[in-house]
Design a protein around this motif. Structure first.
Motif, PDB file in Angstrom:
ATOM      1  N   THR A   7       0.837  -1.202   0.000  1.00 38.09           N
ATOM      2  CA  THR A   7       0.000   0.000   0.000  1.00 38.09           C
ATOM      3  C   THR A   7       0.871   1.250   0.000  1.00 38.09           C
ATOM      4  OG1 THR A   7      -0.044  -0.099   2.364  1.00 38.09           O
ATOM      5  CG2 THR A   7      -1.935  -1.063   1.217  1.00 38.09           C
ATOM      6  N   SER A   8       1.895   1.224  -0.814  1.00 40.91           N
ATOM      7  CA  SER A   8       2.776   2.379  -0.778  1.00 40.91           C
ATOM      8  C   SER A   8       2.591   3.290  -1.987  1.00 40.91           C
ATOM      9  CB  SER A   8       4.227   1.920  -0.697  1.00 40.91           C
ATOM     10  OG  SER A   8       4.495   1.122  -1.804  1.00 40.91           O
ATOM     11  N   LYS A   9       2.928   4.520  -1.751  1.00 38.86           N
ATOM     12  CA  LYS A   9       2.984   5.492  -2.834  1.00 38.86           C
ATOM     13  C   LYS A   9       4.441   5.922  -2.931  1.00 38.86           C
ATOM     14  CE  LYS A   9      -1.635   7.264  -2.097  1.00 38.86           C
ATOM     15  NZ  LYS A   9      -2.489   8.380  -1.701  1.00 38.86           N
ATOM     16  N   VAL A  10       4.921   6.042  -4.146  1.00 38.35           N
ATOM     17  CA  VAL A  10       6.275   6.558  -4.322  1.00 38.35           C
ATOM     18  C   VAL A  10       6.135   8.018  -4.711  1.00 38.35           C
ATOM     19  CG1 VAL A  10       8.346   6.433  -5.767  1.00 38.35           C
ATOM     20  CG2 VAL A  10       7.274   4.337  -4.887  1.00 38.35           C
ATOM     21  N   VAL A  11       6.879   8.876  -4.031  1.00 37.37           N
ATOM     22  CA  VAL A  11       6.760  10.307  -4.306  1.00 37.37           C
ATOM     23  C   VAL A  11       8.111  10.856  -4.753  1.00 37.37           C
ATOM     24  CG1 VAL A  11       4.750  10.895  -2.908  1.00 37.37           C
ATOM     25  CG2 VAL A  11       6.948  10.683  -1.793  1.00 37.37           C
ATOM     26  N   LYS A  12       8.104  11.457  -5.919  1.00 35.38           N
ATOM     27  CA  LYS A  12       9.338  12.062  -6.438  1.00 35.38           C
ATOM     28  C   LYS A  12       9.159  13.571  -6.409  1.00 35.38           C
ATOM     29  CE  LYS A  12      11.772  14.014  -9.857  1.00 35.38           C
ATOM     30  NZ  LYS A  12      11.506  15.093 -10.802  1.00 35.38           N
ATOM     31  N   PHE A  13      10.152  14.267  -5.914  1.00 30.16           N
ATOM     32  CA  PHE A  13      10.084  15.726  -5.874  1.00 30.16           C
ATOM     33  C   PHE A  13      11.167  16.321  -6.772  1.00 30.16           C
ATOM     34  CE2 PHE A  13       7.918  14.363  -2.084  1.00 30.16           C
ATOM     35  CZ  PHE A  13       6.818  15.208  -2.037  1.00 30.16           C
ATOM     36  N   GLY A  14      10.767  17.190  -7.667  1.00 24.49           N
ATOM     37  CA  GLY A  14      11.711  17.823  -8.594  1.00 24.49           C
ATOM     38  C   GLY A  14      12.534  18.907  -7.902  1.00 24.49           C
ATOM     39  N   GLY A  15      13.500  19.445  -8.624  1.00 26.41           N
ATOM     40  CA  GLY A  15      14.440  20.408  -8.063  1.00 26.41           C
ATOM     41  C   GLY A  15      13.799  21.664  -7.512  1.00 26.41           C
ATOM     42  N   SER A  16      12.759  22.180  -8.185  1.00 26.73           N
ATOM     43  CA  SER A  16      12.162  23.421  -7.679  1.00 26.73           C
ATOM     44  C   SER A  16      11.359  23.143  -6.401  1.00 26.73           C
ATOM     45  CB  SER A  16      11.287  24.074  -8.744  1.00 26.73           C
ATOM     46  OG  SER A  16      10.301  23.159  -9.164  1.00 26.73           O
ATOM     47  N   SER A  17      10.929  21.886  -6.228  1.00 26.65           N
ATOM     48  CA  SER A  17      10.196  21.521  -5.007  1.00 26.65           C
ATOM     49  C   SER A  17      11.134  21.418  -3.803  1.00 26.65           C
ATOM     50  CB  SER A  17       9.505  20.166  -5.178  1.00 26.65           C
ATOM     51  OG  SER A  17       8.575  20.210  -6.223  1.00 26.65           O
ATOM     52  N   LYS A  26       7.255  22.332   2.698  1.00 30.34           N
ATOM     53  CA  LYS A  26       6.055  21.906   1.955  1.00 30.34           C
ATOM     54  C   LYS A  26       6.137  20.414   1.653  1.00 30.34           C
ATOM     55  CE  LYS A  26       5.545  26.293  -0.551  1.00 30.34           C
ATOM     56  NZ  LYS A  26       5.711  26.911  -1.880  1.00 30.34           N
ATOM     57  N   VAL A  27       7.336  19.980   1.275  1.00 27.40           N
ATOM     58  CA  VAL A  27       7.529  18.570   0.915  1.00 27.40           C
ATOM     59  C   VAL A  27       7.236  17.678   2.131  1.00 27.40           C
ATOM     60  CG1 VAL A  27       9.354  16.897   0.348  1.00 27.40           C
ATOM     61  CG2 VAL A  27       9.096  18.984  -1.017  1.00 27.40           C
ATOM     62  N   LYS A  28       7.732  18.089   3.281  1.00 24.23           N
ATOM     63  CA  LYS A  28       7.489  17.286   4.487  1.00 24.23           C
ATOM     64  C   LYS A  28       5.989  17.233   4.808  1.00 24.23           C
ATOM     65  CE  LYS A  28       9.063  16.456   9.171  1.00 24.23           C
ATOM     66  NZ  LYS A  28      10.088  16.779  10.163  1.00 24.23           N
ATOM     67  N   ASP A  29       5.316  18.368   4.671  1.00 27.05           N
ATOM     68  CA  ASP A  29       3.872  18.391   4.935  1.00 27.05           C
ATOM     69  C   ASP A  29       3.141  17.417   4.011  1.00 27.05           C
ATOM     70  OD1 ASP A  29       4.202  20.258   6.869  1.00 27.05           O
ATOM     71  OD2 ASP A  29       3.563  21.986   5.648  1.00 27.05           O
ATOM     72  N   ILE A  30       3.553  17.412   2.754  1.00 27.14           N
ATOM     73  CA  ILE A  30       2.901  16.522   1.779  1.00 27.14           C
ATOM     74  C   ILE A  30       3.135  15.063   2.186  1.00 27.14           C
ATOM     75  CG2 ILE A  30       3.054  15.681  -0.620  1.00 27.14           C
ATOM     76  CD1 ILE A  30       3.671  18.702  -1.368  1.00 27.14           C
ATOM     77  N   ILE A  31       4.353  14.748   2.561  1.00 25.03           N
ATOM     78  CA  ILE A  31       4.672  13.355   2.891  1.00 25.03           C
ATOM     79  C   ILE A  31       3.944  12.914   4.167  1.00 25.03           C
ATOM     80  CG2 ILE A  31       6.558  11.777   3.573  1.00 25.03           C
ATOM     81  CD1 ILE A  31       8.334  13.508   1.649  1.00 25.03           C
ATOM     82  N   THR A  32       3.949  13.769   5.161  1.00 21.44           N
ATOM     83  CA  THR A  32       3.337  13.353   6.416  1.00 21.44           C
ATOM     84  C   THR A  32       1.798  13.354   6.344  1.00 21.44           C
ATOM     85  OG1 THR A  32       3.669  15.592   7.229  1.00 21.44           O
ATOM     86  CG2 THR A  32       5.259  13.959   7.946  1.00 21.44           C
ATOM     87  N   ALA A  33       1.250  14.035   5.338  1.00 23.49           N
ATOM     88  CA  ALA A  33      -0.219  14.065   5.216  1.00 23.49           C
ATOM     89  C   ALA A  33      -0.786  12.705   4.813  1.00 23.49           C
ATOM     90  CB  ALA A  33      -0.627  15.119   4.190  1.00 23.49           C
ATOM     91  N   ASP A  34       0.046  11.826   4.289  1.00 19.48           N
ATOM     92  CA  ASP A  34      -0.448  10.528   3.837  1.00 19.48           C
ATOM     93  C   ASP A  34       0.576   9.449   4.187  1.00 19.48           C
ATOM     94  OD1 ASP A  34      -1.263   8.285   2.498  1.00 19.48           O
ATOM     95  OD2 ASP A  34      -1.684   9.319   0.598  1.00 19.48           O
ATOM     96  N   PRO A  35       0.237   8.597   5.154  1.00 20.82           N
ATOM     97  CA  PRO A  35       1.222   7.598   5.599  1.00 20.82           C
ATOM     98  C   PRO A  35       1.631   6.604   4.510  1.00 20.82           C
ATOM     99  CG  PRO A  35      -0.839   7.452   6.869  1.00 20.82           C
ATOM    100  CD  PRO A  35      -1.011   8.560   5.892  1.00 20.82           C
ATOM    101  N   ALA A  36       0.863   6.545   3.423  1.00 23.47           N
ATOM    102  CA  ALA A  36       1.261   5.635   2.331  1.00 23.47           C
ATOM    103  C   ALA A  36       2.439   6.195   1.533  1.00 23.47           C
ATOM    104  CB  ALA A  36       0.073   5.383   1.408  1.00 23.47           C
TER     105      ALA A  36
END
Ligand code: ASP
Length: 454
Positions: A7-17, A26-36
Motif C-alpha cells: 500500500t505504498s505510494k512513491v513520491v518524487k520531488f523535482g528540483g524546484s520543489s 512543503k515537501v514534508k507536509d505533503i509526505i506526512t499528510a499521507d502515511p502511504a
C-alpha cells in the motif's frame, strides 16, 4: 514483500520543489499528510528564482573547471552554502563539508561528469532523509547500468526489492546509479523521474506521484495559451504523443517502468498540494473514465521542420519509388516525420537539424535515385499535434479543427491522422503556429465551457 509495501505510494520531488528550506517544509507536509507516501525520490535543489542556477549545473561547472585544471573552489563553496542554508533554516545539524571535500578530491583526480552531477541528488537525499527521519538508500547500491550506460532492469528490480523489503520508509536519491565496477552513471537530464518510476515498479506502488511546480499536464503550452486548462486524465499513449511534439512534463523514459506494471502516475504541484493534478493511466482504465472533458486531450507542436517536395508524372505507377527515396535518407542516417503523398507527388517532412549542411547532397542523391520532374526543399514548417483518445468516438473533430484554422485564415500544408485516431498532425507555416494553437484551443476548450454553460 510486506503488506506495508503493497500500500505504498512513491513520491518524487523535482528540483524546484526542494530549492530552499521553505520548499522542504512543503515537501514534508505533503509526505506526512499521507502515511502511504513511504518512498521518497528527490532531485537536487533547483532554481529558487528564474536567474538562479541549479545545483546540478554548478556541479557540472566544477567538473569542467577541474578537467581544465582550473580552480573550482568558489563554485563548490556556493554549493556548500546552499545545502548549509537549507539545513540551518530547518534546524538540522546536517553539514555537507566533509562530503564536499571528498568530492573536490575526486574531481581533482579526474572524476567523471556523471559522478559530479550525481552528488547533487546524493547530498540532497541525505539532507531530506535527515529532515524526514527516514533511512537513506544510496542509489548506487540499487540502480544498475551495464558498461555502456544502459539501465539493467532485472538487476535493478532485484536489488531495489531486496533492499526495500524490510524498509517501510526510505529516501532514494534520483538521477544516478552505478555501472559494473561501481562507477557512478547518471540518466540524462531530468532523470530523477526515471528513478521514481523504477522504485514505484519495484515496490509495486499503488501510485507514482511526481511532484513538480505546475498543477499537471496542460492542454496547451502556457507560453502560447494563457491560463491553459489542466488535463485531468491522460493515457500513456497520449502523453507520449504530446511529449514527442514538445510538451515537457516527465522524462520520456520514466513512463515505461510503471506503464508495464500498470501503475498510474500522478503529476502534482508542490505549491498547490490540494489540486488533484494530472493522472496518467493506461488506455483501458481511461476509457471507462467519463470525464475526458473536451474531446481533445491536448495540443502540442514544434517549429523547425522542412519538407522535401517531389513531383514526377506517373509516380504512382512506378514500383519502388518511395522505397528508393527513403533508401537515400536511410543511407544518410536521416529519419523523417511524415510522408504525405498525392498521385504524382510526395513530400517528406523532416526536422531541419537532421539535414542541416547536407541539403544539397540529399536532393542530388534523390534526383539520381528516382529522376523526378521536380524536387525542392521548403523551409519554415511547424508541426502541430492535436491529441485525444476521445476522437475515436466523436464525429466532427477534424471538421472543428479545420474550421477553427479556416476562420483564422491559416493555411494548412499537411494533414496526417494515424490509424489509431489518437491524433491529427497538421503542418503549417512557422508564422501561423502560435495562432493555430490558440484557435484550436478556443474551439475545444472555451467553446465546451460555453456549451455546458460554465
Ligand atoms: N538534477 C538533475 C537535472 O537537473 C536530474 C533531475 O532533476 O531529475 O537534470
Amino acid at each position: 514483500m510486506s503488506d506495508a509495501q503493497r500500500t505504498s505510494k512513491v513520491v518524487k520531488f523535482g528540483g524546484s520543489s526542494l530549492a530552499d528550506a521553505g520548499q522542504f517544509r512543503k515537501v514534508k507536509d505533503i509526505i506526512t499528510a499521507d502515511p502511504a507516501r513511504r518512498y521518497v525520490v528527490p532531485s537536487a535543489p533547483g532554481k529558487r528564482f528564474s536567474e538562479d542556477t541549479k545545483i546540478t549545473d554548478m556541479l557540472y561547472t566544477c567538473q569542467r573547471f577541474a578537467s581544465e585544471g582550473k580552480d573550482f573552489s568558489e563554485v563548490l563553496g556556493q554549493i556548500r552554502s546552499r545545502y548549509l542554508e537549507i539545513a540551518k533554516d530547518l534546524g538540522l545539524s546536517f553539514d555537507p563539508t566533509d562530503e564536499l571535500d571528498r568530492i573536490a578530491f575526486r574531481l581533482k583526480e579526474g572524476a567523471t561528469r556523471d559522478f559530479a552531477a550525481s552528488r547533487g541528488e546524493y547530498l540532497n537525499g541525505m539532507l531530506l532523509a535527515d529532515y524526514l527521519g527516514f533511512p537513506f538508500v544510496d542509489a548506487a547500491e540499487v540502480i544498475c547500468f551495464n558498461e555502456s550506460g544502459t539501465l539493467l532492469m532485472t538487476e535493478t528490480m532485484m536489488l531495489l526489492r531486496e533492499k526495500l523489503a524490510d524498509m517501510p520508509y526510505a529516501v532514494i536519491p534520483g538521477f544516478y546509479g552505478a555501472g559494473p565496477n561501481g562507477e557512478i552513471i547518471t540518466f540524462s537530464r531530468g532523470g530523477s523521474d526515471i528513478t521514481g518510476s523504477l522504485v514505484a515498479r519495484a515496490v509495486r506502488a499503488e501510485i507514482y506521484e511526481n511532484w513538480t511546480d505546475v498543477s499537471g499536464v496542460l492542454v496547451a503550452d502556457p507560453r502560447i495559451v494563457k491560463n491553459a486548462a489542466v488535463i485531468n486524465t491522460i493515457t500513456y499513449e497520449e502523453l507520449r504523443e504530446l511529449s514527442y511534439m514538445g510538451a515537457t512534463v516527465l522524462h520520456e523514459d520514466a513512463i515505461f517502468p510503471v506503464r508495464a506494471a500498470g501503475i498510474p502516475i500522478n503529476i502534482r504541484n508542490t505549491n498547490e498540494p490540494s489540486a488533484p493534478g494530472t493522472l496518467i493511466v493506461s488506455g483501458d482504465s481511461a476509457d471507462s473514465d467519463a470525464q475526458t472533458g473536451y474531446t481533445i486531450t491536448g495540443i502540442a507542436g514544434k517549429k523547425g521542420f522542412c519538407a522535401i517536395n517531389i513531383q514526377k508524372a506517373m509516380m504512382n505507377a512506378e514500383l519502388g519509388f518511395c522505397r528508393k527515396v527513403l533508401s537515400v535518407l536511410e543511407d544518410m542516417g536521416i529519419s523523417f516525420e511524415h510522408m504525405p503523398s498525392g498521385i504524382d507527388t510526395m513530400s517528406i517532412i523532416l526536422a531541419e537539424e537532421t539535414i542541416k549542411g547536407r541539403e544539397k547532397t540529399v536532393l542530388s542523391r534523390i534526383r539520381k535515385a528516382v529522376e523526378p520532374d521536380s524536387i525542392e526543399l521548403e523551409h519554415g514548417i511547424s508541426l502541430l499535434a492535436v491529441v485525444g483518445r476521445g476522437m475515436r468516438r466523436t464525429r466532427g473533430t477534424a471538421a472543428r479543427i479545420f474550421a477553427a484554422l479556416a476562420h483564422a485564415r491559416i493555411n494548412v500544408k499537411m494533414i496526417d491522422q494515424g490509424s489509431s485516431e489518437l491524433n491529427i498532425i497538421i503542418g503549417l507555416l512557422d508564422g501561423d503556429f502560435e495562432e493555430a494553437v490558440r484557435r484550436i484551443y478556443d474551439m475545444f476548450v472555451n467553446s465546451t465551457l460555453t456549451e455546458s454553460g460554465e
